[in-house]
Design an enzyme around this catalytic site. Structure first.
Site, PDB file in Angstrom:
ATOM      1  N   CYS A 142       0.798  -1.225   0.000  1.00  0.00           N
ATOM      2  CA  CYS A 142       0.000   0.000   0.000  1.00  0.00           C
ATOM      3  C   CYS A 142       0.837   1.285   0.000  1.00  0.00           C
ATOM      4  CB  CYS A 142      -1.006  -0.013   1.141  1.00  0.00           C
ATOM      5  SG  CYS A 142      -0.364  -0.431   2.765  1.00  0.00           S
ATOM      6  N   ARG A 175      15.660   1.406   0.846  1.00  0.00           N
ATOM      7  CA  ARG A 175      15.564   0.126   0.153  1.00  0.00           C
ATOM      8  C   ARG A 175      15.084  -0.951   1.131  1.00  0.00           C
ATOM      9  NH1 ARG A 175      20.177   0.369  -2.677  1.00  0.00           N
ATOM     10  NH2 ARG A 175      21.368  -1.229  -1.601  1.00  0.00           N
ATOM     11  N   SER A 176      14.135  -0.587   1.967  1.00  0.00           N
ATOM     12  CA  SER A 176      13.553  -1.556   2.885  1.00  0.00           C
ATOM     13  C   SER A 176      12.718  -2.566   2.112  1.00  0.00           C
ATOM     14  CB  SER A 176      12.664  -0.843   3.918  1.00  0.00           C
ATOM     15  OG  SER A 176      11.524  -0.291   3.289  1.00  0.00           O
ATOM     16  N   ASP A 198      20.670   3.070  -0.146  1.00  0.00           N
ATOM     17  CA  ASP A 198      20.522   2.767   1.268  1.00  0.00           C
ATOM     18  C   ASP A 198      21.915   2.724   1.877  1.00  0.00           C
ATOM     19  OD1 ASP A 198      21.620   0.269   0.687  1.00  0.00           O
ATOM     20  OD2 ASP A 198      20.008  -0.871   1.641  1.00  0.00           O
TER      21      ASP A 198
END
Length: 301
Positions: A142, A175-176, A198
């Protein structure tokens, strides 16, 4: 000319109107179960935003505040409960590694956040439908989906095209597994060339023209070069040590979006940006509710 500051609440209300109409047409009310651990903090705030969002579209929100060790059992039970149509987890719950496992025990048919590995495979393989007849749409995580919808609203995308971001360059700071990595992949799937930063350094997400996929490559592109070339800059760094993105660093007219709970841009960014989105929270919740309706339609065939 100063940047247009785009309010995500306005766009969220447009989507909520569509969701309200779809929910009102359903033969049964939808129930979304939200799970968080005891205590105050950001998860409590996020759950409250979800409650308000559900209320605005006619979805019932069942918030369950539990000790951390009881969440896994409760999520299993919700997955087999026909009266629960969607499941929302508010992280952190058990810690990074264990929370990854919790994402996997959510029934993907009820995963409104789109974080289960089933949906991740669809995303990274660029599969937009989950059936051969192409009647059941895949859901997307989401928060990255909220970013793409805000890019549409900014006017920078070619809405309706096979690759609506073709020809654009993007720079993403985060960049999770939950946001930054899927966002870079989604943008590359839509045709953008993405430089992802990241703490481990930069990677390039490069579209493979004509086959609807992308490649991830190592790159030596630095922050200064990436920002100077980017048509789109997206930041989501939850650290006060992150050097704020300044007006003189970005390409004139760039669309700049911040999804971090902290401010990642200098206040002067509006001098150079074309569109600036300082937060996306209302759209994240709204996209989760949109996913809930889509999942319900998929289950009903």
């Amino acid at each position: 000319m100063p940047a247009e500051v785009l309010d995500p609440s306005d766009l969220a209300e447009t989507f909520r109107a569509q969701i309200r109409a779809e929910v009102a047409a359903l033969p049964e009310p939808l129930t979304l179960a939200g799970f968080r651990v005891e205590g105050d903090g950001p998860t409590q705030t996020y759950a409250e935003y979800t409650r308000r969002g559900c209320e605005k579209v006619g979805i019932r929100f069942d918030q369950r505040v539990l000790p951390a060790e009881e969440v896994e059992r409760a999520v299993h039970e919700a997955g087999s409960d026909p009266s629960v149509h969607g499941i929302f987890l508010y992280y952190p719950i058990l810690g990074l590694a264990q929370d990854r496992w919790l994402r996997e025990i959510v029934d993907p048919r009820k995963d409104v956040e789109g974080l289960h590995s089933f949906w991740s495979r669809c995303l990274y393989e660029n599969r937009r439908y989950i059936d051969a007849e192409r009647t059941k749409r895949a859901v997307l995580p989401c928060t990255p989906l909220a970013v793409l919808k805000l890019l549409e609203a900014s006017g920078i995308t070619d809405v309706g095209a096979v690759e609506p971001l073709a020809g654009l360059k993007a720079c993403v700071f985060n960049r999770s597994e939950i946001v930054g990595q899927p966002l870079a992949a989604m943008m590359a799937n839509d045709g953008a060339e993405v430089i992802s930063f990241d703490v481990e350094g930069p990677l390039a997400y490069v579209p493979s023209r004509g086959n609807g996929s992308y490649e991830v490559r190592g790159t030596s592109v630095d922050r200064a070069t990436a920002l100077a070339e980017a048509d789109v800059v997206v930041t989501g760094v939850p650290s006060r040590d992150f050097p704020l993105v300044r007006a003189e660093e970005i390409k004139p007219g760039a669309t700049c979006i911040n999804f971090s709970t902290l401010r990642n841009y200098d206040e002067d960014i509006v001098r150079t940006a074309g569109v600036f989105v300082p937060r996306i929270g209302p759209m994240t919740v709204t996209m989760a509710l949109r996913n809930a309706v889509r999942l319900h339609h998929n289950r009903q065939g």
